[in-house]
Design a protein around this motif. Structure first.
Motif, PDB file in Angstrom:
ATOM      1  N   PHE A 134      -1.285   0.151  -6.184  1.00 34.00           N
ATOM      2  CA  PHE A 134      -1.273   0.005  -4.733  1.00 34.00           C
ATOM      3  C   PHE A 134      -2.493  -0.788  -4.273  1.00 34.00           C
ATOM      4  N   GLY A 135      -2.260  -1.729  -3.363  1.00 35.90           N
ATOM      5  CA  GLY A 135      -3.358  -2.538  -2.850  1.00 35.90           C
ATOM      6  C   GLY A 135      -4.234  -1.780  -1.875  1.00 35.90           C
ATOM      7  N   HIS A 136      -3.722  -0.709  -1.301  1.00 34.03           N
ATOM      8  CA  HIS A 136      -4.513   0.199  -0.475  1.00 34.03           C
ATOM      9  C   HIS A 136      -3.782   1.534  -0.419  1.00 34.03           C
ATOM     10  N   VAL A 137      -4.519   2.567  -0.079  1.00 35.72           N
ATOM     11  CA  VAL A 137      -3.953   3.918   0.030  1.00 35.72           C
ATOM     12  C   VAL A 137      -4.367   4.490   1.371  1.00 35.72           C
ATOM     13  N   ARG A 143     -16.990  10.933   1.339  1.00 37.43           N
ATOM     14  CA  ARG A 143     -18.392  10.558   1.520  1.00 37.43           C
ATOM     15  C   ARG A 143     -18.961   9.825   0.307  1.00 37.43           C
ATOM     16  N   GLY A 144     -18.608  10.244  -0.884  1.00 34.92           N
ATOM     17  CA  GLY A 144     -19.202   9.648  -2.071  1.00 34.92           C
ATOM     18  C   GLY A 144     -18.304   8.672  -2.797  1.00 34.92           C
ATOM     19  N   ARG A 145     -17.268   8.184  -2.133  1.00 41.63           N
ATOM     20  CA  ARG A 145     -16.308   7.330  -2.841  1.00 41.63           C
ATOM     21  C   ARG A 145     -16.899   5.968  -3.173  1.00 41.63           C
ATOM     22  N   GLY A 146     -16.382   5.409  -4.280  1.00 41.85           N
ATOM     23  CA  GLY A 146     -16.820   4.096  -4.712  1.00 41.85           C
ATOM     24  C   GLY A 146     -15.989   2.991  -4.095  1.00 41.85           C
ATOM     25  N   PRO A 147     -16.178   1.757  -4.570  1.00 42.28           N
ATOM     26  CA  PRO A 147     -15.509   0.603  -3.966  1.00 42.28           C
ATOM     27  C   PRO A 147     -14.134   0.297  -4.563  1.00 42.28           C
ATOM     28  N   GLY A 148     -13.604   1.157  -5.413  1.00 47.48           N
ATOM     29  CA  GLY A 148     -12.412   0.801  -6.179  1.00 47.48           C
ATOM     30  C   GLY A 148     -11.152   0.568  -5.372  1.00 47.48           C
ATOM     31  N   THR A 149     -10.859   1.423  -4.384  1.00 51.11           N
ATOM     32  CA  THR A 149      -9.597   1.369  -3.645  1.00 51.11           C
ATOM     33  C   THR A 149      -9.866   1.291  -2.152  1.00 51.11           C
ATOM     34  N   ILE A 150      -9.147   0.415  -1.459  1.00 52.45           N
ATOM     35  CA  ILE A 150      -9.208   0.376   0.002  1.00 52.45           C
ATOM     36  C   ILE A 150      -8.500   1.611   0.530  1.00 52.45           C
ATOM     37  N   VAL A 151      -9.200   2.361   1.391  1.00 53.14           N
ATOM     38  CA  VAL A 151      -8.682   3.633   1.890  1.00 53.14           C
ATOM     39  C   VAL A 151      -8.594   3.599   3.412  1.00 53.14           C
ATOM     40  N   ALA A 203      -7.152  13.443   0.694  1.00 50.77           N
ATOM     41  CA  ALA A 203      -8.077  12.515   0.025  1.00 50.77           C
ATOM     42  C   ALA A 203      -8.548  13.052  -1.319  1.00 50.77           C
ATOM     43  N   VAL A 204      -7.596  13.509  -2.139  1.00 50.22           N
ATOM     44  CA  VAL A 204      -7.949  14.066  -3.442  1.00 50.22           C
ATOM     45  C   VAL A 204      -7.610  13.130  -4.608  1.00 50.22           C
ATOM     46  N   ALA A 205      -6.789  12.083  -4.368  1.00 50.44           N
ATOM     47  CA  ALA A 205      -6.310  11.266  -5.485  1.00 50.44           C
ATOM     48  C   ALA A 205      -6.187   9.789  -5.137  1.00 50.44           C
ATOM     49  N   TYR A 206      -6.864   9.336  -4.098  1.00 49.50           N
ATOM     50  CA  TYR A 206      -6.680   7.957  -3.614  1.00 49.50           C
ATOM     51  C   TYR A 206      -7.060   6.913  -4.656  1.00 49.50           C
ATOM     52  N   GLY A 229       0.818  -1.200   0.000  1.00 51.33           N
ATOM     53  CA  GLY A 229       0.000   0.000   0.000  1.00 51.33           C
ATOM     54  C   GLY A 229       0.854   1.252   0.000  1.00 51.33           C
ATOM     55  N   LEU A 230       0.196   2.392  -0.187  1.00 51.75           N
ATOM     56  CA  LEU A 230       0.865   3.688  -0.136  1.00 51.75           C
ATOM     57  C   LEU A 230       0.714   4.264   1.263  1.00 51.75           C
ATOM     58  N   ALA A 231       1.830   4.615   1.876  1.00 51.57           N
ATOM     59  CA  ALA A 231       1.812   5.143   3.235  1.00 51.57           C
ATOM     60  C   ALA A 231       1.186   6.535   3.276  1.00 51.57           C
TER      61      ALA A 231
END
Length: 356
Positions: free
Chosen positions: A84-87, A133-141, A73-76, A64-66
């Motif tokens: 990256f497997g998570h951000v 608030r409106g993020r989708g399921p694409g990336t683990i954050v 939270a503008v480019a996760y 993941g990205l540290a």
């Protein structure tokens, strides 16, 4: 090609300017419908053998990205698309703050390292919550929260709680950051007598605002004495925390080859010089807590061999950041590809089997 561009162009521009330009480009990618998904199909191809089940989540890979790159939270999602497997976003504070005076970010190229004294510059937890608030399921954050600089140490818990209340509903996991060297007094909160009520308050706040139990971790410094590392591990187990992230940047400057003026810059050192101590802390945590905690290892991770070594030493997940500065935008993609090859050439079928 990237090494040539870095030496001829990027290295001649201030590190913070390059950082902002990169974020602007990634933000543009994320704003285009379908662009991140297309990039993900090309650059984040999934090897099922690299999948990691941890924190109640299915990570497509352990890398993941540290925290520190995408503070607001503008480019996760765009970052996730690059492999990256998570951000982990942040560090986010309860109130907006500008951070420390510039210049505050320095490359130590001969050491493959960076010194930063950014000071948690961010737009605050309300702004980050609005973006997530409106993020989708694409990336683990993951969401990394810290103390606002102007908040007195005695009121730190309330500041963390405010961020947790705003961000827990949108975080896949939460991280309490008490280990940055760039906020005065912050590292004092790593002492168990201060850390226990702080973590308990954040846990209660997260549970209060969402029915879903959000995993909670604490991020510690590499400069802790071994006995203090043990104490944090014991406390994390006692409080039922989900894990520990080890480690943050260091204030040590031993054995560096860069120019003396750069070495003397105050702030946290990240990158290759941190590798040995970060690995030592990981091994100590694993020996102390066994498999009762999820351990996320960060510090000096440069390639697939480093990721493999951390997993074999007990890490469930691994993070990088500084290596991407020197390795370029395809760094995570290459590490993931090489790690897949490393696993398939080993005696293990999965990463879980490789973890000691």
């Amino acid at each position: 090609m990237y090494r040539l561009v870095f030496s001829l162009l990027i290295a001649r521009v201030s590190a913070e300017t390059v950082h902002h330009l990169t974020l602007r480009a990634l933000r543009a990618v994320q704003a285009v419908p379908g662009a991140a998904a297309l990039l993900r199909r090309v650059l984040a191809r999934r090897d099922p053998a690299l999948a990691v089940r941890a924190l109640g989540l299915e990570f497509p890979s352990p890398l993941g990205l540290a925290a520190g790159f995408d503070k607001d939270a503008v480019a996760y999602d765009a970052l996730g698309a690059f492999g990256f497997g998570h951000v982990e976003i942040g560090t986010v504070t309860g109130r907006p703050q500008p951070g420390n005076p510039k210049p505050r970010l320095f490359r130590l190229v001969p050491d493959r390292a960076v010194v930063n004294r950014m000071g948690f510059n961010n737009q605050g937890s309300e702004a980050a919550a609005e973006r997530l608030r409106g993020r989708g399921p694409g990336t683990i954050v993951g969401v990394n929260i810290g103390k606002t600089k102007v908040v007195p140490e005695a009121e730190a818990a309330a500041d963390y709680v405010a961020s947790a209340e705003r961000l827990a509903p949108y975080a896949d996991y939460l991280v309490v950051n008490v280990s940055s060297p760039n906020t005065p007094g912050l590292r004092n909160l790593q002492a168990v007598e201060h850390l226990r009520p702080l973590l308990a308050a954040v846990r209660e706040a997260a549970d209060r605002v969402t029915a879903r139990r959000v995993p909670l971790l604490v991020k510690i410094a590499p400069d802790l004495a071994d006995a203090d590392v043990d104490a944090v591990a014991d406390l994390a187990v006692e409080l039922g925390l989900d894990g520990v992230i080890a480690t943050n940047t260091t204030i040590a400057r031993d054995g560096l080859a860069s120019a003396a003026a750069l070495v003397k810059e105050t702030g946290g050192l990240s990158g290759a010089p941190l590798k040995e101590r970060s690995l030592e802390v990981l091994r100590r945590l694993r020996a102390r807590a066994g498999d009762r905690l999820v351990l996320i290892s960060v510090g000096g991770v440069e390639n697939a061999d480093d990721v493999w070594e951390r997993i074999r030493a007990g890490a469930t997940l691994v993070q990088g950041y500084t290596a991407m500065i020197y390795g370029g935008p395809l760094w995570a993609h290459r590490v993931q590809r090489d790690l897949s090859r490393r696993l398939r050439g080993s005696a293990f079928a999965t990463l879980d089997e490789a973890r000691r």
